[in-house]
Design a protein around this motif. Structure first.
Motif, PDB file in Angstrom:
ATOM      1  N   LEU A   8      43.289  30.280  49.435  1.00 14.29           N
ATOM      2  CA  LEU A   8      44.052  29.782  48.291  1.00 14.29           C
ATOM      3  C   LEU A   8      44.245  28.291  48.474  1.00 14.29           C
ATOM      4  O   LEU A   8      44.729  27.836  49.516  1.00 14.29           O
ATOM      5  N   ARG A   9      43.845  27.537  47.458  1.00 12.44           N
ATOM      6  CA  ARG A   9      43.968  26.074  47.511  1.00 12.44           C
ATOM      7  C   ARG A   9      44.685  25.580  46.263  1.00 12.44           C
ATOM      8  O   ARG A   9      44.157  25.714  45.149  1.00 12.44           O
ATOM      9  N   PRO A  10      45.884  25.026  46.418  1.00 15.10           N
ATOM     10  CA  PRO A  10      46.601  24.482  45.263  1.00 15.10           C
ATOM     11  C   PRO A  10      45.903  23.227  44.729  1.00 15.10           C
ATOM     12  O   PRO A  10      45.462  22.381  45.493  1.00 15.10           O
ATOM     13  N   LEU A  11      45.806  23.140  43.407  1.00  6.52           N
ATOM     14  CA  LEU A  11      45.187  21.996  42.738  1.00  6.52           C
ATOM     15  C   LEU A  11      46.057  21.579  41.553  1.00  6.52           C
ATOM     16  O   LEU A  11      45.657  21.711  40.403  1.00  6.52           O
ATOM     17  N   GLY A  12      47.245  21.134  41.818  1.00  7.90           N
ATOM     18  CA  GLY A  12      48.156  20.750  40.750  1.00  7.90           C
ATOM     19  C   GLY A  12      48.660  21.970  39.998  1.00  7.90           C
ATOM     20  O   GLY A  12      49.299  22.836  40.574  1.00  7.90           O
ATOM     21  N   CYS A  15      45.501  26.941  40.944  1.00  7.63           N
ATOM     22  CA  CYS A  15      45.214  27.327  42.317  1.00  7.63           C
ATOM     23  C   CYS A  15      43.790  27.866  42.332  1.00  7.63           C
ATOM     24  O   CYS A  15      43.437  28.710  41.511  1.00  7.63           O
ATOM     25  N   ARG A  16      42.993  27.371  43.240  1.00  4.79           N
ATOM     26  CA  ARG A  16      41.618  27.855  43.386  1.00  4.79           C
ATOM     27  C   ARG A  16      41.598  28.953  44.430  1.00  4.79           C
ATOM     28  O   ARG A  16      42.139  28.807  45.520  1.00  4.79           O
ATOM     29  N   ILE A  17      40.966  30.047  44.085  1.00  7.86           N
ATOM     30  CA  ILE A  17      40.822  31.187  44.989  1.00  7.86           C
ATOM     31  C   ILE A  17      39.357  31.295  45.357  1.00  7.86           C
ATOM     32  O   ILE A  17      38.482  31.219  44.500  1.00  7.86           O
ATOM     33  N   ARG A  18      39.117  31.462  46.640  1.00 11.08           N
ATOM     34  CA  ARG A  18      37.752  31.581  47.154  1.00 11.08           C
ATOM     35  C   ARG A  18      37.656  32.868  47.959  1.00 11.08           C
ATOM     36  O   ARG A  18      38.548  33.176  48.758  1.00 11.08           O
ATOM     37  N   VAL A  19      36.596  33.615  47.738  1.00 13.59           N
ATOM     38  CA  VAL A  19      36.421  34.910  48.402  1.00 13.59           C
ATOM     39  C   VAL A  19      34.940  35.138  48.670  1.00 13.59           C
ATOM     40  O   VAL A  19      34.091  34.713  47.898  1.00 13.59           O
ATOM     41  N   ASN A  42      34.993  35.772  34.911  1.00 11.50           N
ATOM     42  CA  ASN A  42      34.173  36.205  36.029  1.00 11.50           C
ATOM     43  C   ASN A  42      34.165  35.104  37.079  1.00 11.50           C
ATOM     44  O   ASN A  42      34.288  33.932  36.747  1.00 11.50           O
ATOM     45  N   PRO A  43      33.978  35.478  38.339  1.00 15.84           N
ATOM     46  CA  PRO A  43      33.935  34.435  39.360  1.00 15.84           C
ATOM     47  C   PRO A  43      32.724  33.539  39.166  1.00 15.84           C
ATOM     48  O   PRO A  43      31.668  33.999  38.749  1.00 15.84           O
ATOM     49  N   ALA A  44      32.889  32.256  39.444  1.00 16.03           N
ATOM     50  CA  ALA A  44      31.781  31.317  39.374  1.00 16.03           C
ATOM     51  C   ALA A  44      31.123  31.265  40.742  1.00 16.03           C
ATOM     52  O   ALA A  44      31.789  31.043  41.741  1.00 16.03           O
ATOM     53  N   GLN A  45      29.846  31.476  40.769  1.00 14.19           N
ATOM     54  CA  GLN A  45      29.146  31.501  42.045  1.00 14.19           C
ATOM     55  C   GLN A  45      28.928  30.074  42.538  1.00 14.19           C
ATOM     56  O   GLN A  45      28.463  29.222  41.791  1.00 14.19           O
ATOM     57  N   GLU A  46      29.242  29.821  43.796  1.00  9.16           N
ATOM     58  CA  GLU A  46      29.039  28.511  44.400  1.00  9.16           C
ATOM     59  C   GLU A  46      27.562  28.343  44.718  1.00  9.16           C
ATOM     60  O   GLU A  46      26.903  29.279  45.161  1.00  9.16           O
ATOM     61  N   THR A  47      27.029  27.144  44.531  1.00  3.63           N
ATOM     62  CA  THR A  47      25.608  26.920  44.745  1.00  3.63           C
ATOM     63  C   THR A  47      25.234  26.830  46.222  1.00  3.63           C
ATOM     64  O   THR A  47      24.129  27.199  46.588  1.00  3.63           O
ATOM     65  N   THR A  54      34.372  31.568  43.630  1.00  4.19           N
ATOM     66  CA  THR A  54      35.651  30.908  43.389  1.00  4.19           C
ATOM     67  C   THR A  54      36.075  31.145  41.946  1.00  4.19           C
ATOM     68  O   THR A  54      35.240  31.317  41.059  1.00  4.19           O
ATOM     69  N   PHE A  55      37.368  31.163  41.748  1.00  2.21           N
ATOM     70  CA  PHE A  55      37.910  31.194  40.398  1.00  2.21           C
ATOM     71  C   PHE A  55      39.286  30.571  40.436  1.00  2.21           C
ATOM     72  O   PHE A  55      39.912  30.452  41.486  1.00  2.21           O
ATOM     73  N   ASP A  56      39.752  30.107  39.279  1.00  2.46           N
ATOM     74  CA  ASP A  56      41.012  29.384  39.169  1.00  2.46           C
ATOM     75  C   ASP A  56      42.063  30.228  38.471  1.00  2.46           C
ATOM     76  O   ASP A  56      41.770  30.944  37.524  1.00  2.46           O
ATOM     77  N   VAL A  57      43.290  30.095  38.974  1.00  5.33           N
ATOM     78  CA  VAL A  57      44.442  30.778  38.397  1.00  5.33           C
ATOM     79  C   VAL A  57      45.475  29.700  38.077  1.00  5.33           C
ATOM     80  O   VAL A  57      45.756  28.847  38.920  1.00  5.33           O
ATOM     81  N   PRO A  58      46.034  29.680  36.874  1.00  5.90           N
ATOM     82  CA  PRO A  58      47.069  28.692  36.576  1.00  5.90           C
ATOM     83  C   PRO A  58      48.296  28.912  37.458  1.00  5.90           C
ATOM     84  O   PRO A  58      48.722  30.045  37.668  1.00  5.90           O
ATOM     85  N   CYS A  59      48.816  27.832  37.998  1.00  8.27           N
ATOM     86  CA  CYS A  59      50.016  27.895  38.849  1.00  8.27           C
ATOM     87  C   CYS A  59      51.097  27.028  38.219  1.00  8.27           C
ATOM     88  O   CYS A  59      51.490  25.994  38.753  1.00  8.27           O
ATOM     89  N   ASP A  60      51.524  27.454  37.051  1.00  2.75           N
ATOM     90  CA  ASP A  60      52.566  26.739  36.332  1.00  2.75           C
ATOM     91  C   ASP A  60      53.409  27.746  35.565  1.00  2.75           C
ATOM     92  O   ASP A  60      53.028  28.896  35.414  1.00  2.75           O
TER      93      ASP A  60
END
Length: 85
Positions: A8-12, A15-19, A42-47, A54-60
């Motif tokens: 879990l990485r906060p980005l303002g 929050c970006r989730i990586r699995v 759907n998750p975005a595949q990293e190149t 990874t996918f993003d979840v609003p943290c507000d």
């Protein structure tokens, strides 16, 4: 299901989730989607690694970072990792 790492990485306001693993990512998206609004359906595949998603979840407002951390921590299948990974 075996326990898997979730970063879990906060980005303002997000929050970006990586699995690792498509099965793990799908399972996590399904379970998080019941509680949180997800940016991507759907998750975005990293190149650089085809098995990492990874996918993003609003943290507000209602979806606070602490609420997301608590939700992830409560999942027995998830080993929550904090950081830029």
């Amino acid at each position: 299901m075996d326990k898997f790492n979730v970063w879990l990485r906060p980005l303002g306001d997000w929050c970006r989730i990586r699995v690792s693993g498509a099965t793990n990512a799908g399972w996590l998206l399904q379970h998080l989607g019941q509680t949180f609004t997800l940016k991507n359906g759907n998750p975005a595949q990293e190149t650089h690694d085809p098995d990492v998603f990874t996918f993003d979840v609003p943290c507000d407002n209602g979806n606070t970072r602490s609420r997301l951390e608590k939700a992830l921590s409560s999942m027995q299948e998830v080993n929550l990792m904090m950081g830029p990974e």
